[in-house]
Write an enzyme that holds these catalytic residues in place. Structure first.
Site, PDB file in Angstrom:
ATOM      1  N   HIS A 269      46.370  46.937  27.011  1.00  0.00           N
ATOM      2  CA  HIS A 269      46.190  45.560  26.544  1.00  0.00           C
ATOM      3  C   HIS A 269      47.068  45.272  25.321  1.00  0.00           C
ATOM      4  O   HIS A 269      47.677  44.207  25.229  1.00  0.00           O
ATOM      5  CB  HIS A 269      44.714  45.340  26.202  1.00  0.00           C
ATOM      6  CG  HIS A 269      44.384  43.932  25.833  1.00  0.00           C
ATOM      7  ND1 HIS A 269      43.942  43.014  26.754  1.00  0.00           N
ATOM      8  CD2 HIS A 269      44.436  43.285  24.648  1.00  0.00           C
ATOM      9  CE1 HIS A 269      43.735  41.864  26.156  1.00  0.00           C
ATOM     10  NE2 HIS A 269      44.021  41.993  24.879  1.00  0.00           N
TER      11      HIS A 269
ATOM     12  N   HIS B 122      42.072  36.198  30.194  1.00  0.00           N
ATOM     13  CA  HIS B 122      40.773  36.747  29.785  1.00  0.00           C
ATOM     14  C   HIS B 122      39.954  37.030  31.040  1.00  0.00           C
ATOM     15  O   HIS B 122      38.851  36.509  31.208  1.00  0.00           O
ATOM     16  CB  HIS B 122      40.054  35.787  28.839  1.00  0.00           C
ATOM     17  CG  HIS B 122      39.524  36.469  27.615  1.00  0.00           C
ATOM     18  ND1 HIS B 122      38.333  36.142  27.034  1.00  0.00           N
ATOM     19  CD2 HIS B 122      40.026  37.481  26.876  1.00  0.00           C
ATOM     20  CE1 HIS B 122      38.129  36.912  25.969  1.00  0.00           C
ATOM     21  NE2 HIS B 122      39.148  37.733  25.851  1.00  0.00           N
TER      22      HIS B 122
ATOM     23  N   HIS C 182      38.786  40.121  32.722  1.00  0.00           N
ATOM     24  CA  HIS C 182      37.617  41.011  32.799  1.00  0.00           C
ATOM     25  C   HIS C 182      36.392  40.404  32.127  1.00  0.00           C
ATOM     26  O   HIS C 182      35.309  40.367  32.719  1.00  0.00           O
ATOM     27  CB  HIS C 182      37.947  42.377  32.182  1.00  0.00           C
ATOM     28  CG  HIS C 182      38.917  43.202  32.974  1.00  0.00           C
ATOM     29  ND1 HIS C 182      40.226  42.827  33.148  1.00  0.00           N
ATOM     30  CD2 HIS C 182      38.769  44.369  33.633  1.00  0.00           C
ATOM     31  CE1 HIS C 182      40.848  43.743  33.884  1.00  0.00           C
ATOM     32  NE2 HIS C 182      39.983  44.688  34.191  1.00  0.00           N
TER      33      HIS C 182
ATOM     34  N   ARG D  49      44.049  30.834  18.435  1.00  0.00           N
ATOM     35  CA  ARG D  49      44.353  31.626  17.228  1.00  0.00           C
ATOM     36  C   ARG D  49      45.757  32.215  17.292  1.00  0.00           C
ATOM     37  O   ARG D  49      46.405  32.387  16.263  1.00  0.00           O
ATOM     38  CB  ARG D  49      43.311  32.734  17.033  1.00  0.00           C
ATOM     39  CG  ARG D  49      41.985  32.254  16.487  1.00  0.00           C
ATOM     40  CD  ARG D  49      41.152  33.401  15.942  1.00  0.00           C
ATOM     41  NE  ARG D  49      40.973  34.475  16.920  1.00  0.00           N
ATOM     42  CZ  ARG D  49      40.113  34.446  17.920  1.00  0.00           C
ATOM     43  NH1 ARG D  49      39.368  33.367  18.110  1.00  0.00           N
ATOM     44  NH2 ARG D  49      40.001  35.462  18.748  1.00  0.00           N
ATOM     45  N   ASP D  50      46.224  32.535  18.503  1.00  0.00           N
ATOM     46  CA  ASP D  50      47.607  33.021  18.617  1.00  0.00           C
ATOM     47  C   ASP D  50      48.576  31.996  18.046  1.00  0.00           C
ATOM     48  O   ASP D  50      49.511  32.341  17.322  1.00  0.00           O
ATOM     49  CB  ASP D  50      47.955  33.298  20.088  1.00  0.00           C
ATOM     50  CG  ASP D  50      47.407  34.642  20.562  1.00  0.00           C
ATOM     51  OD1 ASP D  50      47.333  35.571  19.738  1.00  0.00           O
ATOM     52  OD2 ASP D  50      47.038  34.752  21.752  1.00  0.00           O
TER      53      ASP D  50
ATOM     54  N   GLU E 229      35.459  42.986  17.609  1.00  0.00           N
ATOM     55  CA  GLU E 229      36.309  41.870  18.021  1.00  0.00           C
ATOM     56  C   GLU E 229      35.616  40.545  17.805  1.00  0.00           C
ATOM     57  O   GLU E 229      35.825  39.584  18.561  1.00  0.00           O
ATOM     58  CB  GLU E 229      36.756  42.074  19.461  1.00  0.00           C
ATOM     59  CG  GLU E 229      37.660  43.288  19.550  1.00  0.00           C
ATOM     60  CD  GLU E 229      38.136  43.600  20.937  1.00  0.00           C
ATOM     61  OE1 GLU E 229      37.820  42.866  21.883  1.00  0.00           O
ATOM     62  OE2 GLU E 229      38.838  44.623  21.083  1.00  0.00           O
TER      63      GLU E 229
ATOM     64  N   ASP F  27      55.665  33.626  30.836  1.00  0.00           N
ATOM     65  CA  ASP F  27      55.261  34.372  32.026  1.00  0.00           C
ATOM     66  C   ASP F  27      53.906  35.016  31.787  1.00  0.00           C
ATOM     67  O   ASP F  27      53.647  35.528  30.710  1.00  0.00           O
ATOM     68  CB  ASP F  27      56.306  35.451  32.353  1.00  0.00           C
ATOM     69  CG  ASP F  27      56.451  36.475  31.235  1.00  0.00           C
ATOM     70  OD1 ASP F  27      55.568  37.339  31.096  1.00  0.00           O
ATOM     71  OD2 ASP F  27      57.449  36.389  30.473  1.00  0.00           O
TER      72      ASP F  27
ATOM     73  N   GLY G 130      55.181  36.033  26.798  1.00  0.00           N
ATOM     74  CA  GLY G 130      54.538  36.377  28.055  1.00  0.00           C
ATOM     75  C   GLY G 130      53.379  37.315  27.812  1.00  0.00           C
ATOM     76  O   GLY G 130      53.163  37.785  26.696  1.00  0.00           O
TER      77      GLY G 130
END
Lengths: 248, 949
Positions: B231, B294, B296, B315-316, B515, B708, B745
């Site tokens: 990840h 997102h 799973h 947030r990214d 997290e 992508d 991506g």
């Protein structure tokens, strides 16, 4: 007349926000277009300068999800405002300051009892059961509300809410009708509101609450049928009325 | 682990019941009947709020006035349910984000009420003669989710409150990894601790700690596992791959980067670094774009998984120093009509997953105040066990300066939400294959978001641009990833004891790896800290100073002054050995036949068209789109729904600030079915579709940036990796053909599910391409709805009998394998799109719609529906109606648009746009007439197309 004096003549519109209020930039844009100087204060800032209420010539409670709608839409915002500036707001109305609450702001004013509310009226979950974002047409009805009495044309703008179903007792509905407090009605009812009510005003006609977001149709380009040549139903006129009254 | 820190105490509760009809009940009833639980007659829902403390009548009255709306609800204290066939009561695990308990706790403190704990739950009073199995199914699939709540049957539930006095073991465990540790022992440690590391990685780790001469602590191991997870580290995209022809290729990520470098577009400010891609189409304005997956989390807790997926990608954009302005999403689910009995263990029915995911996306986007403008929803049985959730966000800035690294002595400042046990090990979790027990073992890996806290962060950062040196968001891996990444090449010294917690009792490793959502990490020059802290107070954002950046290249972590971690940042970020992988390349069918296949010519065109319009992938998505606020900010100029009555499907959307004369268009390309047959052509088709969409609304194809997003099966399987390699090849060819660089991506691999039957369920190769394109003149944008009877319809591009993996094949029940050839890329498309854009800028086009799933017939039908106008297809060149008609109507050849042009502009348009063929006129007779004379009324079209649910 030079620019600065022109600026000075613009009424000052104060927009109040809580954690989760999110349409204040939209309504501030609308107010500026309508000829006001708009600024916003959140609850923390208001706590430090409660006099801002008295100094404002027009007051807006903006839309959004104050306190995430916890305990019911507008409930906690209403609690905080009553606690901080409840009296100041009532004084402002007494001296003729126009006040508007849009969507969550409407829910807040109702819960504060500044509009037919508290035990008389409430805004419940949409009949559809969930949040709905779609465009609606509103007819201006009330000749008492300073916001609607001079409006001649319908307003076309989006709703974006999950709790917008106006509910009230038979007696309340009768008195709203009798006192000309039904300010705006839906042409096609989107949420099951009683008597197609989209907005109501208080007995003074100064305080208006409505669910639809007139602030999201203030320039022609925002019309969803703009590409089909549609130019009708600007929500800007609603704010112009409020600003004109504030200046008079 | 979720809510593990609870203690059970006697409590009082108030039950709040809606006086009128509760819409939630109707929804559950419907969903239960979908599951085949027809014996369920009625459900009554009551909200429960539990209080701990010595609660007096006075307090009860006050609380009641806070939580009960007398006109709409009824409140009762400490009344258990009346007898019924069944009563299910649920209660959220303590620590699960819940605004009711948060706000009531806050009020209790401020009003100094004698309340020491609040918890919330629900009561479902059930009427109906359900079997035990049905009750179990109803409860676990519709009423409650063990990931976030507990429940009781026919007895009052005992709420679990947060234990205010919980304490955590601060013991730091040293794990036995040294020179003498055998590979088998390493493998056991890897498995027991869920590290999800490769054998070579374990050896590198062993060598490092052997050299260090000091056993690793549990915190150090977990940190490495997070940082080296698929990840976070994208091991497959960084791997050296040898294909079956013996050639070893550069890594996939380098291949994409090299393509962007080759294109060398002037508008790219930052590509493939940091949290998001950054571009600039207009002087002084930059745009940040990012799309995340997102998958799973959304599979095991649809609402929370999708909800936090949206929060994460927003947030990214904030982490790229941009102000978010719009969200997008692409969703893939199992078929709506999936037989519930056919579901693998631990898998929700597709409609339950879909509704939960859509609720989660709407809840976050609507509450944080961002318009959800663009998206797609796809259905296929292959997504039943592995639903896919792609969430995108776009931000703008007028003051962007390239981010610099933290300097020694800068403070490590964490802003926003508090830290809890949320999402522990999310990064490693999302890199593992799921099985029936995933929900149980990884429960803590899913959280519920808190959009209000993140909204406050957005407002704060908007005002605090000048106060920090660099910034990143807390995503997978939590503080360990965020601080770990920022500390690369400089080093940091962190004190976890200072971190504000949601509830006491967290162990150091839990704080470090949590997290918990809605947190940002900033590097702040000490002399700016006071001003930033003051600004945080105004905005109501929690500010905490966790330490400082050092300059010694060491990542050092303490808990109450006790060292728990000390790692060399170079080893942490560069010590992972490169993966070597083997790929078997696909060998797709490529010879295009001369005419339409028999499996379609056996059907009548009308039947095929109506079936296509009713296919869930093509039918109206209005019911879903109306759940999202796409109007806030007043900048959505071409909306997801367009046309005379606002129900027509658009292509791209256009976002243009009311004060700007320019804007940006967003287009999306995706077709997993092509991927099954021909991954390379699928990628080219996805790039072409994204470009088709933005060109159709009036955007300039020569100013396009791409994203992508790959959602794939297990890349350790050589054939699956081969499809990935082929898709990346296709991406790069497409980008070069359009001079449209990739700027960011994300890959989500291992989207596979092992049922208790031991069978592997994998997703098809699913590539989502997002195009962000400059719109020079907002006023000249175009929508897909037909505008005026008498106007001319033209088809631009070339149509060939390309039916491979087409939607026509799906509705004709033709197996993919024998359906034909996947549409080939049309090399003349880039030039033609440029010409079409010219025509639009000259105002020659009044409507335009791209041809994709279902081909020309579906495209034209959608244009008729959008404009509530008819169309008469007339063909210039005579057709062999036996086969060519089917090709014209239903082939999915790429590079095509249908445009509506006013007669007096026809000559000018055809002069400007090559390969444009007149093929019909707009009529006001409310019917679509096909070339063979068959007519479909507007009513018939709408009936087939308007979705039930």
């Amino acid at each position: 007349m030079n620019v600065t004096t022109k600026m000075n003549m613009k009424p000052h519109a104060l927009v109040l926000t809580a954690p989760g209020t999110n349409r204040h930039p939209d309504v501030m844009f609308a107010l500026e277009l309508a000829g006001a100087n708009a600024s916003s204060l959140n609850l923390n800032q208001l706590r430090d300068q409660p006099s801002a209420i008295a100094n404002a010539q027009l007051i807006v409670i903006a839309g959004g999800f104050s306190f995430a709608d916890a305990l019911g839409a507008g409930r906690l915002f209403a609690l905080e405002l009553s606690h901080l500036v409840g009296d100041a707001l009532r004084t402002a109305v007494a001296k003729g300051t126009p006040i508007i609450g849009i969507c969550n702001g409407f829910q807040t004013l109702v819960r504060m009892g500044m509009l037919p509310g508290a035990s008389d009226a409430a805004l419940g979950h949409n009949e559809s059961g969930g949040f709905q974002c779609r465009w609606v047409t509103m007819q201006p009805v009330s000749k008492k509300s300073v916001w609607t009495k001079h409006l001649t044309q319908e307003i076309y703008c989006p709703i974006a809410h999950g709790e917008g179903r106006f509910t009230c007792s038979d007696s309340t509905l009768a008195s709203l009708q009798r006192n000309d407090q039904i300010a705006l009605t839906y042409t096609t009812n989107p949420n099951g509101s009683r008597a197609d009510i989209a907005g109501v005003c208080d007995e003074s006609g100064l305080v208006l609450g409505l669910m639809p977001h007139a602030e999201n149709h203030v320039v022609a380009r925002q019309h969803p049928q703009f590409h089909r040549g549609a130019r009708n139903g600007l929500g800007l006129h609603l704010f112009t009325q409020g600003v004109l009254h504030a200046t008079s | 682990m979720a809510g593990g820190s609870g203690s059970i105490l006697l409590s009082q509760h108030i039950s709040v019941t809606s006086q009128g009809l509760d819409p939630r009940a109707a929804h559950i009833l419907q969903a239960a009947h979908d599951l085949g639980i027809s014996s369920l007659q009625d459900v009554a829902i009551t909200d429960l709020i539990f209080f701990r403390g010595s609660i007096t009548d006075e307090t009860r009255t006050l609380v009641e006035s806070l939580v009960v709306e007398p006109l709409l609800q009824r409140g009762q204290w400490n009344v258990e349910s009346a007898s019924a066939d069944f009563v299910i009561e649920t209660a959220l695990h303590p620590g699960v984000t819940d605004s009711i308990t948060t706000e009531l706790t806050r009020l209790a403190t401020r009003m100094s009420l004698p309340i020491t704990g609040v918890a919330s739950g629900k009561r479902f009073v059930i009427t109906g003669n359900l079997s035990h199995a049905q009750l179990q199914q109803l409860t676990s699939q519709l009423l409650a989710n063990p990931i976030i709540e507990r429940w009781s049957v026919n007895e009052p539930i005992t709420p679990t409150f947060i234990d205010a006095d919980a304490t955590a073991s601060t013991h730091v465990e040293h794990v036995q990894i040294d020179v003498n540790t055998s590979e088998q022992q390493l493998a056991e440690i890897n498995k027991d601790r869920g590290l999800a590391l490769d054998p070579q990685e374990l050896l590198a780790l062993q060598q490092h700690f052997a050299q260090r001469g000091q056993l690793p602590t549990d915190v150090e191991l977990e940190t490495i596992a997070q940082t080296w997870s698929e990840h976070c580290a994208h091991k497959t995209f960084r791997a050296a791959i040898t294909t079956d022809d013996g050639i070893t290729r550069p890594s996939l990520i380098n291949q994409l980067r090299a393509t962007t470098d080759t294109i060398n577009a002037p508008f790219v400010r930052s590509a493939f670094v940091g949290n998001a891609g950054i571009i600039s189409f207009t002087p002084g304005r930059t745009i940040a774009l990012k799309c995340e997956t997102h998958n799973h989390p959304s599979a095991i807790e649809p609402f929370g998984g999708a909800n936090t997926g949206v929060g994460g990608v927003i947030r990214d954009v904030m982490g790229a120093q941009h102000h978010p302005i719009a969200c997008t999403n692409i969703l893939c689910f199992g078929n709506p009509d999936t037989d519930p009995l056919s579901l693998p263990d631990g898998v929700f029915p597709p409609l339950r997953t879909r509704d939960g995911v859509i609720d989660g996306i709407a809840d976050y986007g609507n509450k944080i105040g961002l318009p959800t403008v663009a998206g797609a929803v796809l259905y296929d049985p292959a997504f039943t066990a592995n639903p896919l959730v792609f969430a995108g966000c776009i931000g703008v800035s007028n003051t962007f300066v390239d981010q610099v690294a933290p300097l020694p002595d800068d403070r490590v400042i964490v802003l926003g939400g508090r830290t809890g046990r949320d999402g522990l090990r999310g990064a490693t979790f999302s890199s593992m294959t799921m099985d029936a027990s995933t929900g149980d073992v990884s429960g803590a890996s899913v959280q519920i978001g808190d959009p209000i806290t993140e909204k406050l962060l957005i407002d704060l950062l908007h005002d605090a641009k000048h106060l920090y040196r660099s910034i990143t968001d807390c995503g997978a891996g939590g503080l360990s990833s965020a601080i770990g990444e920022m500390a690369e090449g400089v080093g940091a010294d962190v004190e976890l004891g200072d971190a504000p917690l949601k509830y006491p009792g967290l162990a150091p490793w839990e704080i470090w790896l949590s997290e918990a959502q809605e947190r940002m990490v900033l590097a702040v020059d000490p002399q700016n800290c006071a001003e930033l802290q003051a600004l945080c107070a105004i905005h109501g954002v929690e500010y905490v100073d966790l330490g400082f950046f050092t300059g010694d290249n060491q990542l050092t972590v303490h808990y109450n002054n006790k060292p728990v971690l000390k790692l060399d940042t170079h080893f942490l970020h560069n010590g992972r050995p490169q993966r070597h992988m083997h790929a078997v390349m696909p060998t797709p069918l490529r010879n295009t036949p001369a005419s339409a296949p028999q499996w379609i010519t056996r059907q009548s065109p009308v039947d095929v068209l109506l079936a296509l319009l009713g296919h869930p992938n093509i039918a109206s998505k209005a019911n879903i789109i109306h759940r999202y606020d796409h109007e806030i900010r007043g900048a959505t100029m071409v909306r997801p729904l367009v046309g005379a009555v606002g129900d027509g499907h658009g292509d791209g959307v256009v976002v243009a600030e009311p004060t700007d004369d320019f804007g940006i268009a967003i287009g999306i390309g995706v077709n997993p079915w092509y991927g099954i047959l021909d991954a390379e052509r699928m990628a080219l088709a996805a790039v072409d579709e994204a470009l088709r969409n933005v060109v159709a609304v009036g955007a300039d194809p020569d100013n396009t940036a791409l994203l992508d997003n790959f959602s794939w099966g297990d890349p350790q399987r050589a054939t699956t990796l081969g499809q990935l390699v082929a898709a990346v090849d296709g991406c790069c060819q497409g980008a070069l053909a359009f001079n449209a660089p990739f700027v960011s991506g994300k890959d989500s691999l291992n989207n596979e599910y092992v049922g208790t039957d031991g069978e592997r369920h994998s997703v098809p190769p699913t590539l989502v391409i997002t195009a962000i394109t400059h719109v020079p003149q907002a006023e000249n944008t175009v929508t897909s709805d037909l505008k005026q009877a008498g106007n001319v319809l033209l088809l631009t591009g070339t149509t060939k009998p390309e039916f491979g993996a087409s939607h026509a094949a799906m509705i004709c029940q033709e197996p993919l394998a024998t359906s034909g050839v996947v549409p080939d890329f049309d090399t003349s498309a880039p030039h033609r799109y440029r010409q079409l854009h010219q025509a639009m800028m000259q105002g020659l086009v009044v409507a335009c719609h791209d041809c994709s799933e279902g081909g020309v017939a579906v495209t034209l039908a959608e244009m008729c529906i959008g404009g509530r106008l008819g169309a008469h297809m007339i063909l210039q060149s005579p057709l062999d109606l036996a086969t060519d008609l089917y090709t014209l109507l239903f082939s999915e050849s790429l590079g095509r648009h249908i445009t509506e042009v006013e007669p007096h502009n026809l000559a000018a348009f055809q002069q400007l746009v090559g390969q444009s063929q007149i093929f019909g006129t707009v009529t006001d007779d409310q019917s679509l007439v096909l070339p063979d004379g068959a007519a479909l009324s507007m009513q018939t079209l709408l009936g087939a197309w308007q979705d039930g649910r």
